[in-house]
Design an enzyme around this catalytic site. Structure first.
Site, PDB file in Angstrom:
ATOM      1  N   GLU A 210       0.842  -1.185   0.000  1.00 42.36           N
ATOM      2  CA  GLU A 210       0.000   0.000   0.000  1.00 42.36           C
ATOM      3  C   GLU A 210       0.882   1.241   0.000  1.00 42.36           C
ATOM      4  O   GLU A 210       2.109   1.133   0.097  1.00 42.36           O
ATOM      5  CB  GLU A 210      -0.963  -0.009   1.192  1.00 42.36           C
ATOM      6  CG  GLU A 210      -0.283   0.041   2.554  1.00 42.36           C
ATOM      7  CD  GLU A 210      -1.258  -0.186   3.726  1.00 42.36           C
ATOM      8  OE1 GLU A 210      -2.290  -0.850   3.547  1.00 42.36           O
ATOM      9  OE2 GLU A 210      -0.953   0.305   4.820  1.00 42.36           O
ATOM     10  N   HIS A 248      -4.177   3.323   8.330  1.00 44.76           N
ATOM     11  CA  HIS A 248      -2.939   2.800   8.896  1.00 44.76           C
ATOM     12  C   HIS A 248      -1.968   3.945   9.161  1.00 44.76           C
ATOM     13  O   HIS A 248      -1.881   4.868   8.367  1.00 44.76           O
ATOM     14  CB  HIS A 248      -2.258   1.824   7.927  1.00 44.76           C
ATOM     15  CG  HIS A 248      -3.018   0.562   7.726  1.00 44.76           C
ATOM     16  ND1 HIS A 248      -2.834  -0.236   6.625  1.00 44.76           N
ATOM     17  CD2 HIS A 248      -3.967  -0.045   8.467  1.00 44.76           C
ATOM     18  CE1 HIS A 248      -3.630  -1.282   6.704  1.00 44.76           C
ATOM     19  NE2 HIS A 248      -4.332  -1.191   7.819  1.00 44.76           N
TER      20      HIS A 248
END
Lengths: 289, 380
Positions: A210, A248
């Protein structure tokens, strides 16, 4: 065959009497994981989740049960203490599920752990599973099936999505490792890729990355120069705006760095097949069989 | 979380970094009074949490209290990249002889704090890094030992600082590192650190980003949060335990898990749509969180369709389905909703949705295409 966890894994659960710890200890036992002990300060001498003995300290738990792996479910304020205790007690594999641990604490903890023989996975991760033999994590066991695709991912539910698609097509997994979404963590893509490259039970690898940081680029470098097994990848966050933290702690594009585009480019240059969406990973992986 | 310039400089000052004389004003009259008290030319600086304030006209020099009042009147209320200026910093103007960059950042690949200095201060460090990377000197502090004096001297000598400034610079660099660590920062920057007319080093501009995970133990700094840092919706979402970010598209998204939420946005784009938001309801969300999430999504007038993507694990599909049905009965829903749910208790969840006539899909790509079509008015 698999990496890191298997039938030999003797698991300790730190925080086994908490609601998350108890629930997931139960789930792991049901999956067939050999859970040998729990550790909770002040709860030594009790029994948890059926017939699992609880100890006050990790040292005592390891001394009595020969636990060789631990999974940590304690709150963020106490999690670093818990993982340092596990490393000090010589537990070979430490998996930390806890999220929201301050990054500087992890930098200090990692510096200590690196001076020991312990390996750390996480924090802020779903754990890992070698389908059919051991689940050391919070993922739904039933979506997995044994096989020879190794999976390494920074994400949780996105990994489940990919595994679901693989299993639906009859493509099994050797081990799926969730390394976690924090900026400072234990094992990284590179470490896990090296293990998959050496593992006789793994024939190809799926990497799920990511935005944020440059770990995928480091992985790409290894894949290009050292890796013989085929790799398929998906990078989440292609439409993410810069400067915004996407959930995150590590998923942020800052100063123009860590974009999905640069990661995809590095991986493509290394010969990695890039999926446009998670389900396409299964199509691409099928070609390698 | 971001701190304002004046907040950042006050943190630095607590660690002994010299900063200009100055105070914050919220009215032109206050700015005038502060300028009068300082009794020298001042700089009026807008305090908003975005870069590029100077280029936007949000920083002005004022030689007299009259000019300070006028400049503050001009800057207060100004719109800079969508943020309204509500306060200005009135700082004694520095007579700048040269500009240095000094910053500390968490270097994730080295797993250490990196402290960087450059003789090219006053411009964005990313620009220096791109054009003249050799002009940036970097040292890494050992996580357990902290930054050492020799490392601060490496920076000082590395950027070619004149001899008479070496010891003052070394003290400032060590102070900056101390401030970074004790504030649980992820970035702390002095840019520029100037050599002024009195031949002294002074931090003219400052910036601190805090590690959100450490805010529970940084109560004093956490209390400095500017509610304008996030949109009202983002702030509301945070209070409901949701992770939400505004985007520009027309498809509202609700997903469990940050990675899956990002991937869902990407797939929407892949199939020709645009996500209206990033929304992660987190793990183990119950019906109440789902309701809060849908309330936030549906309030956005740009949203033409909603896509809900749940991969059940800790999160149970039936709980989510109950939240969706509850939202539909209690909120005025005028846009189509497409639900895709797989995993723990998916059959129960789908049953609940079917009873409320909500379309659901098994495959993610199928659900996304349905939502994109629905947003274009092609029926869900």
């Amino acid at each position: 065959m698999s990496i890191l966890v298997d039938n030999e894994t003797r698991l300790l659960v730190q925080g086994i009497t908490g609601s998350q710890g108890a629930f997931h200890a139960q789930q792991m036992i049901q999956y067939g994981t050999n859970v040998v002990a729990g550790a909770v300060p002040g709860r030594g001498g009790q029994w948890a989740v059926g017939n699992t003995p609880v100890f006050d300290t990790v040292h005592e738990a390891v001394g009595t049960t020969d636990a060789n792996a631990t999974i940590i479910f304690v709150p963020a304020a106490f999690a670093v203490d818990a993982l340092l205790e596990a490393a000090d007690a010589g537990v070979a594999l430490i998996v930390c599920i806890t999220e929201n641990i301050p990054a500087l604490d992890m930098a200090r903890a990692r510096a200590f752990i690196d001076s020991t023989d312990s390996l750390l996975i996480g924090p802020n991760c779903p754990g890992l599973i070698s389908p059919g033999s051991a689940k050391v994590g919070i993922m739904a066991g039933h979506i997995h099936t044994p096989g020879n695709v190794g999976i390494v991912s920074r994400s949780g539910t996105l990994t489940y999505e990919v595994i679901y698609a693989l299993t639906e097509r009859g493509i099994g997994q050797s081990t799926a490792v969730g390394i976690g979404g924090d900026p400072i963590k234990g094992l990284n893509f590179l470490d896990v890729l090296q293990m998959f490259e050496r593992d006789a039970g793994t024939e190809q690898v799926v990497l799920i990355g990511e935005i944020g940081g440059a770990d995928e680029q480091v992985a790409a470098d290894f894949i290009r120069t050292e890796m013989s097994k085929p790799v398929t990848a998906f990078i989440a966050g292609q439409t993410a705006p810069p400067g915004k933290r996407m959930g995150h702690a590590g998923a942020i594009i800052s100063g123009g760095e860590g974009t999905a585009a640069e990661k995809i480019e590095a991986l493509q240059d290394a010969g990695v097949a890039i999926a446009r969406h998670p389900e396409e990973i299964a199509d691409l992986a099928a070609k390698n069989i | 979380m971001k701190l304002h310039e004046y907040q950042s400089k006050r943190v630095f000052a607590q660690y002994g970094v010299p900063i200009p004389n100055g105070e914050v004003a919220t009215t032109p009259a206050q700015a005038r009074a502060i300028a009068g008290k300082i009794g020298k030319p001042v700089v009026i600086k807008s305090q908003v949490l975005v870069g590029g304030r100077g280029k936007a006209g949000g920083i002005k020099l004022a030689r007299t209290p009259d000019e300070a009042e006028e400049a503050a009147g001009h800057i207060l209320g100004m719109d800079i990249k969508g943020l309204t200026v509500k306060q200005v910093l009135v700082d004694e103007a520095a007579d700048i002889r040269s500009e240095i960059y000094l910053g500390a950042v968490l270097d994730r690949s080295a797993r250490k704090v990196a402290i960087m200095a450059s003789s090219e201060g006053g411009v964005e460090i990313e620009e220096v890094a791109a054009q003249t990377p050799e002009k940036i000197i970097t040292v890494h502090a050992h996580p357990l030992l902290g930054m050492q004096g020799f490392q601060a001297r490496q920076l000082a000598y590395g950027i070619g600082l004149p001899k008479e400034h070496i010891s003052a610079f070394t003290r400032i660099a060590l102070s900056l590192y101390q401030a970074f660590v004790e504030s649980d920062a992820s970035l702390a920057e002095i840019n520029p650190l100037v050599i002024n007319g009195d031949n002294q080093l002074q931090a003219v501009d400052g910036k601190i980003l805090l590690d959100d995970s450490a805010l529970p133990r940084q109560e004093q700094l956490a209390a400095l949060r500017d509610p304008d840092e996030d949109s009202p919706t983002e702030a509301e979402a945070r209070e409901s335990g949701l992770s939400y970010i505004d985007l520009d598209g027309e498809i509202g998204c609700m997903v469990n898990g940050a990675g899956l939420a990002m991937a869902t946005m990407d797939i929407i784009k892949l199939y020709g749509g645009n996500p209206a938001n990033f929304l992660d309801i987190g793990g183990g969300a119950g019906a109440d969180k789902v309701l809060a999430a849908l309330r936030i999504i549906l309030r956005d007038a740009r949203v033409k369709a909603v896509l809900i993507n749940i991969f059940g694990g800790i999160t149970r599909c039936d709980e989510v389905a109950n939240g969706i049905v509850e939202a539909i009965t209690s909120l005025n829903v005028e846009v189509p909703i497409v639900v895709r749910m797989v995993g723990v208790n998916e059959d129960e969840g789908r049953q609940i949705l079917a009873e409320s006539n909500l379309p659901s899909a098994n495959r993610l790509s199928e659900a996304v295409q349905m939502a994109v079509a629905a947003a274009k008015g092609e029926g869900a």
